[in-house]
Design a protein around this motif. Structure first.
Motif: not given
Length: 294
Positions: A99-127
């Motif tokens: 969820y991203l609101e219309g006045d919020e921006i993701i920094h292009e340098d952080d996009a790979p980090k965010i995707r990597a965090a999702m990958e890391k926790h994808l199969h961990n139901p505690e997260v």
């Protein structure tokens, strides 16, 4: 992209209405969301400006617009925002919903980090969620507001296979029992989101206040950027996301000078005391809408 990465699907979502009239950098926001997501759902309310044409003009097939009607009689604590948010979320089909609101921006340098965090926790139901640090720009692009009045962290990614809903636009409640809810268990995303809602032109800010105040049963008061506790403003020493830099030049307030005669409100005095206590204790005392897990 590896086989593991292609197996994960990420949905982005938001809601909009009159984004152009109200001065939101929503096109820039959606483009930044597309850096991370495989689909982006936009719940689009009936408006009076070119918001729809501007969203369509992005020209990305991953964006799906859902036309909505706002309940103009719902004026209790911004709950109409929750309704619109959930319309979009309930149409997400990914493993994660961002969820991203219309006045919020993701920094292009952080996009790979965010995707990597999702990958890391994808199969961990505690997260169940990812929480982001926040940069709240205020008055102009060179200043950031830092006090308990401005949430320092917030969950913005939720696992899309759990029962969650939003009692307002800012946070989620997980319903793992029929009659009781709780905040989601969240890991840190490890990067900030850039919040530009309080640098839009004073004219647009006042129009925004005029249009949205009724959904909170608030009186629409004129907004003056210089009426603030100047002690909470810190210089921004980083680099703005590339995608929002032109918007900042064209539509943001260019400069800002706090009123030296401004009288602190009772709330601001309380926050000053909290910040002193935080320094003594070395702890963040602000309310958090998530439970931090490793």
């Amino acid at each position: 992209m590896s086989e593991t990465q292609t197996a994960m699907k990420v949905s982005g979502f938001t809601f909009l209405r009159n984004g152009e009239v109200l001065g939101y950098p929503f096109v820039e926001s959606l483009k930044s969301l597309l850096l991370v997501c495989d689909e982006v759902i936009v719940a689009l309310g009936q408006g009076e400006d070119n918001t729809r044409a501007l969203v369509e003009g992005i020209g990305d097939p991953r964006i799906r617009i859902i036309d909505t009607t706002w309940n103009e009689k719902m004026t209790d604590r911004g709950y109409v925002y929750a309704q619109q948010k959930m319309i979009a979320q309930f149409n997400c089909s990914g493993d994660w919903a961002f969820y991203l609101e219309g006045d919020e921006i993701i920094h292009e340098d952080d996009a790979p980090k965010i995707r990597a965090a999702m990958e890391k926790h994808l199969h961990n139901p505690e997260v169940e969620a990812l929480a982001f640090d926040y940069l709240h720009f205020y008055g102009c692009p060179d200043l950031v507001a830092q006090s308990p009045a401005w949430y320092r962290r917030a969950p913005r990614v939720i696992r899309n296979t759990i029962r969650s809903w939003a009692p307002d636009g800012l946070f989620w409640v997980v319903m793992d029992k029929n009659k009781r809810g709780r905040y989601p268990r969240a890991a840190l995303a490890g990067c900030p989101l850039y919040h530009y809602g309080h640098v839009r032109s004073a004219e647009k800010m006042n129009e925004k206040n005029r249009q949205v105040s009724k959904y909170w049963k608030h009186e629409a008061k004129p907004h003056r950027y210089n009426q603030i506790d100047a002690s909470i403003l810190q210089p921004f020493k980083g680099r703005h996301p590339a995608g929002v830099q032109q918007w900042l030049k064209d539509y943001a307030e260019a400069s800002f000078t706090p009123d030296p005669s401004y009288q602190l409100s009772k709330r601001e005095r309380r926050h000053r005391r909290m910040m002193v206590l935080e320094r003594w204790l070395g702890r963040d005392l602000t309310k958090k809408h998530y439970v931090l897990v490793d």
